[in-house]
Scaffold this motif. Sequence first.
Motif, PDB file in Angstrom:
ATOM      1  N   ASP A 143      -2.896-105.835  62.479  1.00  0.00           N
ATOM      2  CA  ASP A 143      -2.800-104.404  62.170  1.00  0.00           C
ATOM      3  C   ASP A 143      -4.093-103.934  61.501  1.00  0.00           C
ATOM      4  O   ASP A 143      -4.177-103.829  60.286  1.00  0.00           O
ATOM      5  N   THR A 144      -5.098-103.627  62.310  1.00  0.00           N
ATOM      6  CA  THR A 144      -6.412-103.294  61.762  1.00  0.00           C
ATOM      7  C   THR A 144      -6.464-101.924  61.089  1.00  0.00           C
ATOM      8  O   THR A 144      -7.293-101.702  60.213  1.00  0.00           O
ATOM      9  N   ASN A 145      -5.565-101.000  61.455  1.00  0.00           N
ATOM     10  CA  ASN A 145      -5.572 -99.678  60.805  1.00  0.00           C
ATOM     11  C   ASN A 145      -4.576 -99.608  59.645  1.00  0.00           C
ATOM     12  O   ASN A 145      -4.380 -98.550  59.056  1.00  0.00           O
ATOM     13  N   ASP A 147      -1.302 -99.583  59.315  1.00  0.00           N
ATOM     14  CA  ASP A 147      -0.141 -98.689  59.328  1.00  0.00           C
ATOM     15  C   ASP A 147       1.181 -99.457  59.369  1.00  0.00           C
ATOM     16  O   ASP A 147       2.253 -98.869  59.468  1.00  0.00           O
ATOM     17  N   GLU A 154      -4.539-102.714  69.181  1.00  0.00           N
ATOM     18  CA  GLU A 154      -4.390-103.888  68.313  1.00  0.00           C
ATOM     19  C   GLU A 154      -3.695-105.021  69.078  1.00  0.00           C
ATOM     20  O   GLU A 154      -4.068-106.188  68.958  1.00  0.00           O
TER      21      GLU A 154
END
Length: 164
Positions: A143-145, A147, A154
């Motif tokens: 989960d790179t962002n 959220d 992703e």
Amino acid sequence: MCTLSKKDLQRIFQKLDKNGDGLVSLEELNWLLETIGLLQFSLQELESLVGKPCLNLEEFLFFYDSISSNQNEQHVKVGNNVVDEEIKEEEEEESDLVKAFKVFDLNGDGFISCEELQKVLSRLGLWDESCGKDCRSMICFYDTNLDGMVDFEEFKNMMLHTIS
């Protein structure tokens, strides 16, 4: 198409073999193929393809290998020109990833939550109920962002093992 290990395939086979007789019926096999969004056959078409009403583990593994290799063939022509294999490979890979993503995105909102991931892995026999934290950490890792869910990009990075 993402390849599965023999161990994963054995667990899937055991989950499908509900009565424990060492055989998977075509109905069970068809359910699996539809669930993962791979192929859709009538039972008659599937029996014609497989050649028998049930598969033992070795036949199941052979069937998986055969559909995996069919998915990876690169013999595509447009008119008289052979399509550049690299571009075709990328398009097929993207298409396979979209199909796989939809399998996990149970509610169709464009995101894979921890709960959705756990449900799908459970259905496939790849989830141990005692591993609740692993699902959350798997989501968090990709989960790179931040959220709390995995979107398609992703997911794509996760499946291609190229975290940016």
